[in-house]
Design a protein around this motif. Structure first.
Motif, PDB file in Angstrom:
ATOM      1  N   LEU A 121       3.910   5.983  -5.555  1.00 46.84           N
ATOM      2  CA  LEU A 121       3.780   6.109  -7.003  1.00 46.84           C
ATOM      3  C   LEU A 121       2.736   7.153  -7.380  1.00 46.84           C
ATOM      4  O   LEU A 121       2.903   7.921  -8.329  1.00 46.84           O
ATOM      5  CB  LEU A 121       3.417   4.755  -7.611  1.00 46.84           C
ATOM      6  CG  LEU A 121       4.516   3.682  -7.586  1.00 46.84           C
ATOM      7  CD1 LEU A 121       3.975   2.354  -8.080  1.00 46.84           C
ATOM      8  CD2 LEU A 121       5.706   4.120  -8.441  1.00 46.84           C
ATOM      9  N   ILE A 122       1.624   7.180  -6.624  1.00 42.13           N
ATOM     10  CA  ILE A 122       0.578   8.168  -6.909  1.00 42.13           C
ATOM     11  C   ILE A 122       1.082   9.574  -6.636  1.00 42.13           C
ATOM     12  O   ILE A 122       0.795  10.521  -7.385  1.00 42.13           O
ATOM     13  CB  ILE A 122      -0.683   7.842  -6.073  1.00 42.13           C
ATOM     14  CG1 ILE A 122      -1.316   6.531  -6.563  1.00 42.13           C
ATOM     15  CG2 ILE A 122      -1.697   8.978  -6.149  1.00 42.13           C
ATOM     16  CD1 ILE A 122      -2.480   6.072  -5.733  1.00 42.13           C
ATOM     17  N   GLU A 123       1.855   9.747  -5.544  1.00 39.48           N
ATOM     18  CA  GLU A 123       2.369  11.070  -5.204  1.00 39.48           C
ATOM     19  C   GLU A 123       3.316  11.619  -6.270  1.00 39.48           C
ATOM     20  O   GLU A 123       3.463  12.835  -6.411  1.00 39.48           O
ATOM     21  CB  GLU A 123       3.067  11.011  -3.849  1.00 39.48           C
ATOM     22  CG  GLU A 123       2.110  10.817  -2.683  1.00 39.48           C
ATOM     23  CD  GLU A 123       2.844  10.667  -1.371  1.00 39.48           C
ATOM     24  OE1 GLU A 123       4.094  10.669  -1.397  1.00 39.48           O
ATOM     25  OE2 GLU A 123       2.168  10.564  -0.337  1.00 39.48           O
ATOM     26  N   ILE A 144       0.836  -1.202   0.000  1.00 41.44           N
ATOM     27  CA  ILE A 144       0.000   0.000   0.000  1.00 41.44           C
ATOM     28  C   ILE A 144       0.874   1.256   0.000  1.00 41.44           C
ATOM     29  O   ILE A 144       0.616   2.229  -0.729  1.00 41.44           O
ATOM     30  CB  ILE A 144      -0.948  -0.018   1.211  1.00 41.44           C
ATOM     31  CG1 ILE A 144      -1.965  -1.159   1.070  1.00 41.44           C
ATOM     32  CG2 ILE A 144      -1.677   1.319   1.361  1.00 41.44           C
ATOM     33  CD1 ILE A 144      -2.828  -1.353   2.293  1.00 41.44           C
ATOM     34  N   GLN A 145       1.933   1.227   0.816  1.00 45.22           N
ATOM     35  CA  GLN A 145       2.818   2.386   0.867  1.00 45.22           C
ATOM     36  C   GLN A 145       3.513   2.615  -0.471  1.00 45.22           C
ATOM     37  O   GLN A 145       3.719   3.761  -0.897  1.00 45.22           O
ATOM     38  CB  GLN A 145       3.861   2.187   1.975  1.00 45.22           C
ATOM     39  CG  GLN A 145       3.284   2.114   3.372  1.00 45.22           C
ATOM     40  CD  GLN A 145       2.552   3.383   3.756  1.00 45.22           C
ATOM     41  OE1 GLN A 145       2.997   4.491   3.473  1.00 45.22           O
ATOM     42  NE2 GLN A 145       1.391   3.218   4.390  1.00 45.22           N
ATOM     43  N   LYS A 146       3.866   1.537  -1.154  1.00 42.00           N
ATOM     44  CA  LYS A 146       4.513   1.659  -2.467  1.00 42.00           C
ATOM     45  C   LYS A 146       3.573   2.313  -3.473  1.00 42.00           C
ATOM     46  O   LYS A 146       3.978   3.191  -4.255  1.00 42.00           O
ATOM     47  CB  LYS A 146       4.933   0.268  -2.946  1.00 42.00           C
ATOM     48  CG  LYS A 146       5.671   0.266  -4.261  1.00 42.00           C
ATOM     49  CD  LYS A 146       6.068  -1.155  -4.634  1.00 42.00           C
ATOM     50  CE  LYS A 146       6.779  -1.183  -5.984  1.00 42.00           C
ATOM     51  NZ  LYS A 146       7.151  -2.581  -6.364  1.00 42.00           N
ATOM     52  N   LYS A 147       2.288   1.906  -3.468  1.00 43.48           N
ATOM     53  CA  LYS A 147       1.313   2.496  -4.371  1.00 43.48           C
ATOM     54  C   LYS A 147       1.082   3.971  -4.055  1.00 43.48           C
ATOM     55  O   LYS A 147       0.895   4.797  -4.953  1.00 43.48           O
ATOM     56  CB  LYS A 147      -0.008   1.719  -4.295  1.00 43.48           C
ATOM     57  CG  LYS A 147       0.085   0.302  -4.845  1.00 43.48           C
ATOM     58  CD  LYS A 147      -1.252  -0.409  -4.727  1.00 43.48           C
ATOM     59  CE  LYS A 147      -1.150  -1.834  -5.273  1.00 43.48           C
ATOM     60  NZ  LYS A 147      -2.430  -2.563  -5.139  1.00 43.48           N
TER      61      LYS A 147
END
Length: 613
Positions: A607-609, A601-604
């Protein structure tokens, strides 16, 4: 060598075969006839209360060349669901039996498992608990049954009365709100809400306010959020506030004075004196002698001991009259001989018996100083005062004046406590009598079926309270002023039950049902804490059946879609507790699995940021 299977294959003899037919006889697309392919879609052994059944269902297809859905498979659904749930090998009657025994007879899963195995059903205790979860999910889907009962209640009474009550399994958890129909006492919906404000309640109740039923009135306790929500959703219906909660709030000054009375009584009585010699008696290790009453020898020994005690008493009286000292042996005509050592042992036994009686008296006085209270009917301070007065009166009438032992000490302290609190007790007693008069005034018109309007009852009550406030007595006046203030605050909401026929004055039935659930949970779990009811209480309350057969018929009527929705909600509610169970069993593996999801979740998020401005 291949390891044997963990669970041996079950063998069933004389199994009834039941072939389920599809509900569709024609293709829903082209209208052509559908044909069996000869292959089985369902083939399983289902254990029911009446025996094992081989449930089969064949695949059906449309063979029309022009059909756009050619090749689509059709099979039996409703008929199979009336026997068992998907991917389950136990009948719905087994689920109904488990739920009935657990919720109505308060049996543990191990007890239910033993009974099922005695009836010939192969099942483990752990799987009984799994099937109970399936049963709860089916209860959550009983919407059609509830709709039918609501229609019956509306037809019988000319409309419905909606009741709302907030229940709490434990002190710190969320509140369980239950919406129910008052005439039929049928729970309609439940919701767990962390914050008990009117906005959340209005949002939850709004869909039920649009149901096509005539609403005669609404009912709730004195919580402001509940009253606001009920009046907002059903604005055209009069609202009745629970009179029991009204009396509880009215009795607050009496309860406060009663607590002060109990504290004064404890302070005046002082600490309970210890029993003389009780410490030495507790430290001593008396000789333990076992008497088998069924043995003739033991019976004869008891008779001899009885004769010896009679001889001892006769000889002791003689020595007292003659003012002589008994010899080494006490002898009576035609009676066995009792040495002086036996007299000493008898004296010790009587002392121990006396201390035991004194201990009982001590507990009676202690109980008088610690009587519990429960508004609006029980006041522990006044009840303890009356109990202490009864004990002192019994001691004064029956205790010899020359008695200067432990009981005399209790009598002296009891008199002191009564004399110090006599005035306070009289004030509390006057206030409780006034409370009883108010309670009778509210209940009398409903009990006698008198045609008394709400306006008349309200005016009579106000007149009575004004008269009570003029009689004097600090506590009685405070009670009267507080009750008048509550009448001014809640207004006509307290008296609607006198104008609407059949409307109950209180909403305590649901609370009694919830208290039964809590007691049953404590009985089954052996724990005082009932926080586990957060996961299942909202479904257990929905049980509405008088027999296990009626419950089975209700479970059969639940559509598959509603069952799946309720099952998913139940899984979500139980996920956190299951995670804790896994963590206790294997903390490293459980943390690793959860950590992988967290890092993903933190990786996604990172990426969104990167793409956000």
């Amino acid at each position: 060598m291949k390891r044997p299977a963990h669970r041996p294959k079950r063998e069933y003899s004389n199994v009834e075969r039941r072939v389920c037919q599809p509900e569709l006889k024609t293709c829903p697309n082209c209208g052509g006839k559908i044909y069996s392919t000869g292959s089985l879609s369902i083939n399983k052994i289902v254990q029911t209360m009446s025996g094992a059944v081989n449930v089969r269902a064949y695949r059906y297809k449309c063979k029309a060349e022009q059909c756009t859905e050619k090749g689509a498979c059709y099979r039996a659904v409703k008929e199979v669901l009336q026997i068992s749930l998907p991917k389950s090998t136990y009948g719905l009657d087994v689920l109904a039996y488990i739920g009935w025994e657990h919720d109505r007879k308060y049996r543990q899963f191990t007890e239910i498992g033993e009974e099922l195995r005695e009836k010939g059903i192969e099942i483990s205790d752990r799987h009984v608990s799994r099937l109970y979860n399936e049963y709860l999910a089916l209860l959550g889907g009983l919407t059609e049954v509830r709709k039918a009962k609501l229609s019956e209640a509306e037809k019988e009474h000319g409309g419905l009365v909606w009741g709302l009550d907030g229940l709490k399994p434990d002190k710190n958890g969320p509140m369980l709100y239950v919406l129910y129909e008052v005439f039929s006492q049928m729970p309609v919906a439940c919701a767990w809400l962390e914050k008990s404000n009117s906005e959340h309640l209005i949002e939850w109740l709004s869909p039920y306010g649009k149901l096509p039923y005539k609403v005669l009135a609404t009912l709730s306790d004195g919580e402001p959020a509940e009253i606001t929500a009920m009046k907002t959703v059903w604005s055209d219906a009069p609202h009745q506030m629970c009179q029991l909660h009204f009396l509880n709030n009215s009795a607050v000054p009496i309860a406060k004075a009663d607590r002060e009375l109990r504290c004064q009584m404890k302070a005046a009585f002082g600490s309970l004196p210890p029993i003389p010699g009780s410490e030495a008696t507790a430290k001593a290790k008396p000789e333990i002698r076992t008497l088998e009453l069924e043995d003739e020898v033991a019976s004869s020994e008891l008779e001899d001991l009885d004769h010896q005690m009679v001889a001892l008493c006769e000889r002791a009286l003689t020595c007292l009259e003659e003012q002589t000292v008994p010899s080494e042996e006490v002898v009576s005509d035609n009676k066995p001989v009792m040495p002086v050592e036996a007299m000493k042992q008898a004296k010790n036994n009587l002392l121990a018996l006396s201390q035991g009686q004194e201990q009982l008296f001590r507990k009676m006085f202690k109980d008088a100083l610690q009587r519990p209270s429960r508004k609006p009917s029980k006041f522990g301070g006044l009840d303890g005062y009356d109990q202490l007065q009864g004990l002192v009166t019994a001691f004064e009438q029956n205790l010899p004046s020359e008695e200067k032992g432990y009981l005399h000490t209790l009598l002296k302290q009891g008199r002191k406590a009564l004399n110090a609190t006599a005035g306070s007790a009289q004030k509390v007693r006057q206030a409780t009598q006034a409370l009883k008069q108010v309670t009778q005034l509210l209940a009398q018109p409903l009990k006698n079926n008198a045609n008394t309007s709400a306006k008349q009852v309200k005016q009579t009550l106000i007149t009575k309270l004004n008269a009570l406030s003029a009689q004097g007595g600090t506590v009685c006046q405070a009670f009267a002023y507080n009750t008048l203030r509550l009448i001014q605050k809640w207004g006509d909401d307290i008296f609607q039950c006198y104008d609407i026929e059949g409307l109950p004055p209180s909403n305590t039935a649901l609370e009694a049902r919830f208290n039964t659930l809590r007691k049953a949970h404590r009985r089954r779990s052996g724990k005082k804490n009932t926080s586990e009811l957060r996961r299942t209480a909202h479904l257990e309350i929905l049980l509405q059946a008088d027999t296990v057969e009626e419950l089975y018929q209700q479970l059969v009527s639940v559509p598959l879609s509603l069952y799946q929705i309720a099952r998913q909600r139940l899984e979500t509610a139980q996920e956190q507790q299951r995670l804790l169970y896994r963590c206790r069993r294997n903390p490293a593996q459980t943390a690793l699995a959860l950590l992988e999801k967290y890092l993903e979740i933190q990786k996604k998020l990172k990426l969104i940021e990167l793409f956000l401005p």
